[in-house]
Design a protein around this motif. Structure first.
Motif, PDB file in Angstrom:
ATOM      1  N   ASP A 118     -63.331  11.509  38.823  1.00  0.00           N
ATOM      2  CA  ASP A 118     -62.147  10.666  38.924  1.00  0.00           C
ATOM      3  C   ASP A 118     -62.270   9.740  40.129  1.00  0.00           C
ATOM      4  O   ASP A 118     -62.494  10.209  41.251  1.00  0.00           O
ATOM      5  N   PRO A 119     -62.150   8.418  39.948  1.00  0.00           N
ATOM      6  CA  PRO A 119     -62.236   7.495  41.090  1.00  0.00           C
ATOM      7  C   PRO A 119     -61.201   7.764  42.176  1.00  0.00           C
ATOM      8  O   PRO A 119     -61.407   7.394  43.341  1.00  0.00           O
ATOM      9  N   ALA A 128     -66.112   7.460  45.266  1.00  0.00           N
ATOM     10  CA  ALA A 128     -65.872   7.274  43.832  1.00  0.00           C
ATOM     11  C   ALA A 128     -64.878   6.154  43.551  1.00  0.00           C
ATOM     12  O   ALA A 128     -64.815   5.658  42.418  1.00  0.00           O
ATOM     13  N   SER A 129     -64.109   5.740  44.538  1.00  0.00           N
ATOM     14  CA  SER A 129     -63.097   4.705  44.314  1.00  0.00           C
ATOM     15  C   SER A 129     -63.712   3.387  43.851  1.00  0.00           C
ATOM     16  O   SER A 129     -63.042   2.590  43.183  1.00  0.00           O
ATOM     17  N   LEU A 131     -65.696   3.002  41.559  1.00  0.00           N
ATOM     18  CA  LEU A 131     -65.889   3.050  40.113  1.00  0.00           C
ATOM     19  C   LEU A 131     -64.662   2.557  39.351  1.00  0.00           C
ATOM     20  O   LEU A 131     -64.721   2.408  38.126  1.00  0.00           O
ATOM     21  N   ASP A 132     -63.580   2.324  40.054  1.00  0.00           N
ATOM     22  CA  ASP A 132     -62.347   1.863  39.404  1.00  0.00           C
ATOM     23  C   ASP A 132     -62.432   0.354  39.206  1.00  0.00           C
ATOM     24  O   ASP A 132     -61.916  -0.435  39.995  1.00  0.00           O
ATOM     25  N   THR A 133     -63.100  -0.063  38.122  1.00  0.00           N
ATOM     26  CA  THR A 133     -63.303  -1.494  37.845  1.00  0.00           C
ATOM     27  C   THR A 133     -62.466  -1.985  36.672  1.00  0.00           C
ATOM     28  O   THR A 133     -62.640  -3.118  36.221  1.00  0.00           O
ATOM     29  N   TRP A 195     -73.317   8.559  38.862  1.00  0.00           N
ATOM     30  CA  TRP A 195     -71.893   8.893  38.806  1.00  0.00           C
ATOM     31  C   TRP A 195     -71.137   7.768  38.113  1.00  0.00           C
ATOM     32  O   TRP A 195     -71.336   6.585  38.441  1.00  0.00           O
ATOM     33  N   PRO A 197     -67.026   6.878  36.027  1.00  0.00           N
ATOM     34  CA  PRO A 197     -65.650   7.384  35.947  1.00  0.00           C
ATOM     35  C   PRO A 197     -65.527   8.517  34.934  1.00  0.00           C
ATOM     36  O   PRO A 197     -66.108   8.476  33.844  1.00  0.00           O
TER      37      PRO A 197
END
Length: 417
Positions: A118-119, A128-129, A131-133, A195, A197
């Motif tokens: 989870d981003p 991981a944030s 990955l929130d595209t 990695w 989402p």
């Protein structure tokens, strides 16, 4: 008190010989503390890096998952148990889905593990944030580590193809773009891994709501199993010898793996390094004790008349032996003071700036980065001082055993019997 003053006067009266012994002994002090501090720093640094980036407060793992056997991955997923799903919804846990896949980059093929996360998670330090595209992005956003980027010849912004098998066994493929190449000292989240989402990977594989393991945020205790009160639930570090699955609480078959279990291999490696460093400690001590022993032997030989005079004045043989032993012990006290004068600034500077590691240190398997920062605990310093003090006492006492057989009349004539 008289014996102490006499021993100190004799020691300082020896001049250069005393200060040479003190310097050698102080050097042993500093080198022993430095070498042991490097090992302690390596252990502390590696554990902190692994906990932040990989372990969190521990993992709940699907019963079919074996992190050391990639052949288990096709079956190592399932619905997240309700208590863990509740923690994830509250931001106190991070589900991770692991799928075997293949990437095609720069005309080459690489087998990888595709991990969905989870981003918005906060359990791990993975960025991981990025990955929130947005859900409308046709390309799969990918986060990789520097080792993976070097192996596959990828850089930030590069596009490559991912192939995977979904939950029904059907192969599929799609283009992906490297959003960021992260720098991490932990190989287990980098080498051979990409990695993406979590929701994207679940949709790609048809495994909505499923995961392979769930990482608990640090400070979050494992939730109680059905029929178990919260007070009876095991703590995140309560199972030092836990196995991969079935350790601690079990939720719908998902076993808990504690921090101690994850770190057991690292700690065993550090214990082996400690045993190896003990040989270095013995060498340093032997060099210092040899100087003390030779000095004591020479002192007893040259001070025969002084010993005879002391015994003639009423000193017992035990008192003379105690005098020479105390002189040896005072060498340790002076060495500790001298060592503190130059050792504290030097060791403090190294602890702040770190010890540069050689290139390609990753090949040794330690999560310590480019610089190793020693750690000097009070127990380490006190333990070293105690070992040196006891060793010096023994080495100082051994040559004085001949005094027990000494006759005052022979000593006054300069003879040893």
């Amino acid at each position: 008190m008289t014996l102490l003053r006499l021993a100190l006067r004799n020691l300082l009266g020896a001049g250069l010989r005393t200060w040479l012994n003190v310097f050698v002994l102080s050097l042993s002090f500093v080198l022993i503390i430095f070498s042991r501090g490097l090992i302690e720093g390596m252990n502390k640094q590696a554990e902190e890096a692994m906990i932040d980036a990989e372990i969190g407060a521990g993992h709940y793992q699907h019963p079919a998952y074996d992190p050391y056997d990639p052949l288990t991955l096709p079956d190592a997923h399932g619905p997240v148990p309700a208590p863990l799903a509740g923690l994830a919804a509250a931001g106190r846990a991070a589900p991770v889905l692991v799928v075997q896949g293949t990437i095609y980059a720069e005309g080459r093929l690489f087998t990888v593990q595709i991990k969905g996360i989870d981003p918005g998670q906060t359990a791990l330090s993975i960025p991981a944030s990025v990955l929130d595209t947005g859900a409308d992005n046709p390309e799969i956003p990918v986060l990789i580590g520097e080792r993976m980027a070097k192996t596959a010849g990828l850089a930030s912004g590069d596009v490559f193809t991912i192939q995977w098998r979904d939950g029904r066994g059907t192969f599929d493929a799609r283009d992906a773009r490297v959003i960021r190449v992260m720098a991490t000292t932990v190989q287990s989240i980098d080498s051979g891994q990409i990695w993406i989402p979590l929701a994207r990977l679940q949709a790609m594989t048809g495994l909505e709501g499923q995961a392979t393991f769930v990482v608990l945020n640090q400070g979050t205790p494992p939730p109680p199993a059905p029929g178990e009160t919260a007070a009876a639930a095991p703590s995140a570090t309560a199972v030092p010898g836990a196995s991969v699955a079935g350790a601690g609480a079990v939720l719908d078959g998902w076993g808990f793996r504690s921090q101690a279990d994850f770190l057991s291999d690292l700690r065993a490696m550090v214990r082996a390094k400690n045993i190896g460093s003990s040989f270095v400690t013995v060498i340093f001590l032997a060099l210092a004790m040899l100087a003390i022993f030779d000095t004591q032997v020479l002192s007893i030989f040259r001070r025969r008349r002084e010993m005879g005079t002391l015994m003639a004045l009423g000193f017992t043989r035990a008192g003379v032996i105690g005098l020479f032993t105390l002189e040896g012990l005072l060498n340790t006290v002076l060495a500790a003071l001298i060592g503190a004068i130059y050792g504290i600034p030097i060791l403090g500077w190294v602890a702040r700036t770190g010890w540069a590691m050689p290139p390609d240190v990753d090949s040794y398997g330690f999560a310590i980065g480019e610089r190793l920062f020693p750690s000097y605990s009070l127990g380490l310093i006190a333990g070293t001082a105690l070992v040196v003090l006891l060793t010096t006492a023994v080495v100082s006492f051994l040559p004085t055993r001949r005094i027990a057989k000494l006759k005052p009349t022979d000593a006054l004539r300069g003879r040893m019997t």
